[in-house]
Design an enzyme around this catalytic site. Structure first.
Site, mmCIF file in Angstrom:
data_model
loop_
_atom_site.group_PDB
_atom_site.id
_atom_site.type_symbol
_atom_site.label_atom_id
_atom_site.label_comp_id
_atom_site.label_asym_id
_atom_site.label_seq_id
_atom_site.Cartn_x
_atom_site.Cartn_y
_atom_site.Cartn_z
ATOM 1 N N HIS A 132 0.796 -1.240 0.000
ATOM 2 C CA HIS A 132 0.000 0.000 0.000
ATOM 3 C C HIS A 132 0.825 1.286 0.000
ATOM 4 O O HIS A 132 0.399 2.299 0.561
ATOM 5 C CB HIS A 132 -0.970 -0.007 1.181
ATOM 6 C CG HIS A 132 -2.064 -1.031 1.076
ATOM 7 N ND1 HIS A 132 -2.558 -1.487 -0.113
ATOM 8 C CD2 HIS A 132 -2.763 -1.705 2.050
ATOM 9 C CE1 HIS A 132 -3.506 -2.382 0.112
ATOM 10 N NE2 HIS A 132 -3.650 -2.539 1.404
ATOM 11 N N HIS A 203 -9.435 2.298 0.236
ATOM 12 C CA HIS A 203 -9.404 1.223 1.229
ATOM 13 C C HIS A 203 -10.497 1.407 2.298
ATOM 14 O O HIS A 203 -10.215 1.340 3.504
ATOM 15 C CB HIS A 203 -8.011 1.154 1.860
ATOM 16 C CG HIS A 203 -7.628 -0.197 2.342
ATOM 17 N ND1 HIS A 203 -8.260 -0.822 3.398
ATOM 18 C CD2 HIS A 203 -6.689 -1.066 1.915
ATOM 19 C CE1 HIS A 203 -7.698 -2.000 3.593
ATOM 20 N NE2 HIS A 203 -6.750 -2.185 2.706
ATOM 21 N N GLU A 340 -11.341 -3.387 -3.245
ATOM 22 C CA GLU A 340 -10.369 -2.397 -3.704
ATOM 23 C C GLU A 340 -10.108 -2.581 -5.206
ATOM 24 O O GLU A 340 -9.513 -3.573 -5.620
ATOM 25 C CB GLU A 340 -9.059 -2.573 -2.935
ATOM 26 C CG GLU A 340 -9.236 -2.541 -1.422
ATOM 27 C CD GLU A 340 -8.116 -3.281 -0.675
ATOM 28 O OE1 GLU A 340 -6.941 -2.936 -0.867
ATOM 29 O OE2 GLU A 340 -8.405 -4.214 0.082
HETATM 30 C C1 GLA Z 1 -5.234 -5.132 1.996
HETATM 31 C C2 GLA Z 1 -4.376 -6.334 2.024
HETATM 32 C C3 GLA Z 1 -4.612 -7.084 3.281
HETATM 33 C C4 GLA Z 1 -4.414 -6.189 4.478
HETATM 34 C C5 GLA Z 1 -5.325 -5.025 4.389
HETATM 35 C C6 GLA Z 1 -5.094 -4.079 5.543
HETATM 36 O O1 GLA Z 1 -6.515 -5.399 1.661
HETATM 37 O O2 GLA Z 1 -4.543 -7.173 0.921
HETATM 38 O O3 GLA Z 1 -3.739 -8.167 3.347
HETATM 39 O O4 GLA Z 1 -3.102 -5.735 4.516
HETATM 40 O O5 GLA Z 1 -5.112 -4.352 3.176
HETATM 41 O O6 GLA Z 1 -4.964 -4.699 6.767
#
Ligand code: GLA
Length: 375
Positions: A132, A203, A340
């Site tokens: 991220h 997110h 997402e």
């Molecule tokens: C994303 C990732 C997950 C986790 C979330 C936040 O969706 O794919 O593995 O890291 O963000 O916790």
């Protein structure tokens, strides 16, 4: 510079600034102080809504959606996303609540990739991988409000060359709009001064029941995808594009999230549930239906539309009750989920995945829509 041009620019800038700072008046947005970061930066909260009452609150820390109120089938409005009541909690948050994440949404294996013959090393913030955008990704930055009206807010962030290990100075703009069609529309644009990679996503954690204590396992999910990208134990795609047919990943017709989530399946075990990328059907750069999410108790239906090639469905497997959210509620295991829209994880290292490369002179664009109704 031409004097008239200079005056025009000055007037325009001050109009935009006024729109970004004044309380609601006529066609100006509602703006409030949300708090002060430990760096001293003051953060604002912007409220946008339509005439039917669909309302979102957005802060310029991480360009985060902090609330989203939609009606249930009786017309009762409830907040259907997770988050916090105060800025300090957002500053401490490691779960990307409501944020725009990036520069790269999701994982890059060992945070490494090669671009135009040069190897880049990104921040490592998820085991041995990059996630991220790294520890100071877009979600931790102070964005600038470029324009705000009662329906829409445009936020912008300039990420300096080298930030998080990424090449190029990247300018990213995100516009949130509440449409007359009961949608939260997110439009992204971005540019760079050096060849780089860019793949931002939103997110938000959804629980359509309006009750954040409730599990999401009874939500019915449809994902418009015949294939997904299997992962290794570190959640990095192997590069395979695998059919969903006859696997727990098959959401081609609506299915309760809980139905197969405990399946003795290697992919489910690696994800601790669902934490995978689906290869959306009909990728052509046009906006099309990616997913639907329905919660029978409230009657809320959410449709996700996007122009992106992939959709990460994360079933809230890392929520463990240690985080206290809005109204003092403990966020427990699988009480919210994320959808997402993005390019596939680890694309820079997977030549068979759609490209995420952005070059100077090109414009990154994304449109993702969360549409609300009831049935
Ligand atoms: C994303 C990732 C997950 C986790 C979330 C936040 O969706 O794919 O593995 O890291 O963000 O916790």
């Amino acid at each position: 510079m031409d004097k008239k041009f200079l005056i025009a620019i000055t007037v325009l800038t001050s109009v935009l600034m006024v729109n970004c700072t004044k309380k609601e008046q006529g066609n100006q947005a509602s703006v409030e102080n949300f708090g002060t970061l430990s760096s001293g930066a003051e953060i604002k909260k912007y409220t946008i809504s339509n005439s039917k009452g669909l309302t979102a609150e957005i802060i310029n820390y991480g360009a985060r959606v902090v609330s989203l109120k939609t009606p249930d089938r009786t017309g009762k409005f409830e907040d259907i996303i997770f988050g916090f009541d105060d800025l300090a909690s957002y500053e401490r948050d490691n779960s990307y609540q409501g944020a725009i994440v990036g520069r790269y949404g999701n994982r890059i294996g060992e945070g490494k990739f090669i671009l135009e013959g040069k190897t880049y090393q990104l921040d490592i913030n998820d085991g041995k991988n990059h996630l991220h955008g790294g520890k100071d990704g877009f979600y931790r930055q102070v964005w600038e409000c470029r324009n705000a009206d009662p329906r829409s807010i445009q936020l912008s962030y300039i990420s300096p060359d080298g930030e998080g290990g990424y090449p190029g100075r990247v300018e990213i703009n995100v516009t949130y709009t509440i449409t007359d069609n009961n949608e939260l529309k997110i439009e992204y644009s971005g540019k760079t001064d050096k060849t780089t990679i860019l793949n931002p996503t939103s997110h938000c954690y959804f629980n359509l029941s309006g009750f954040p204590e409730n599990s999401i396992l009874n939500h019915d999910l449809m994902i418009n995808a015949n294939y997904f990208t299997p992962v290794d134990a570190g959640l990095i795609p192997t590069g395979e594009i695998r059919p969903v047919a006859s696997t727990p990943m098959d959401f081609r017709t609506p299915k309760a999230i809980g139905k197969d989530i405990e399946a003795k399946d290697e992919q489910i075990l690696y994800g601790h549930g669902y934490d995978h990328n689906w290869v959306l059907n009909d990728y052509s750069g046009q906006v099309r239906l990616a997913a639907t999410l329905y919660e029978a108790g409230s009657g809320r239906l959410m449709e996700v539309l996007t122009d992106q090639p992939g959709l990460q469905f994360y079933s809230g497997n890392f929520l463990d009750g240690s985080m206290t959210g809005k109204g003092g509620v403990k966020y427990n295991f699988r009480t919210a989920l994320c959808l997402e829209a993005q390019a596939f994880p680890d694309s820079p290292n997977k030549p068979n995945f759609p490209s995420v490369v952005l070059r100077p002179g090109e414009e990154y664009k994304q449109i993702t829509i969360y549409r609300f109704s009831t049935k």
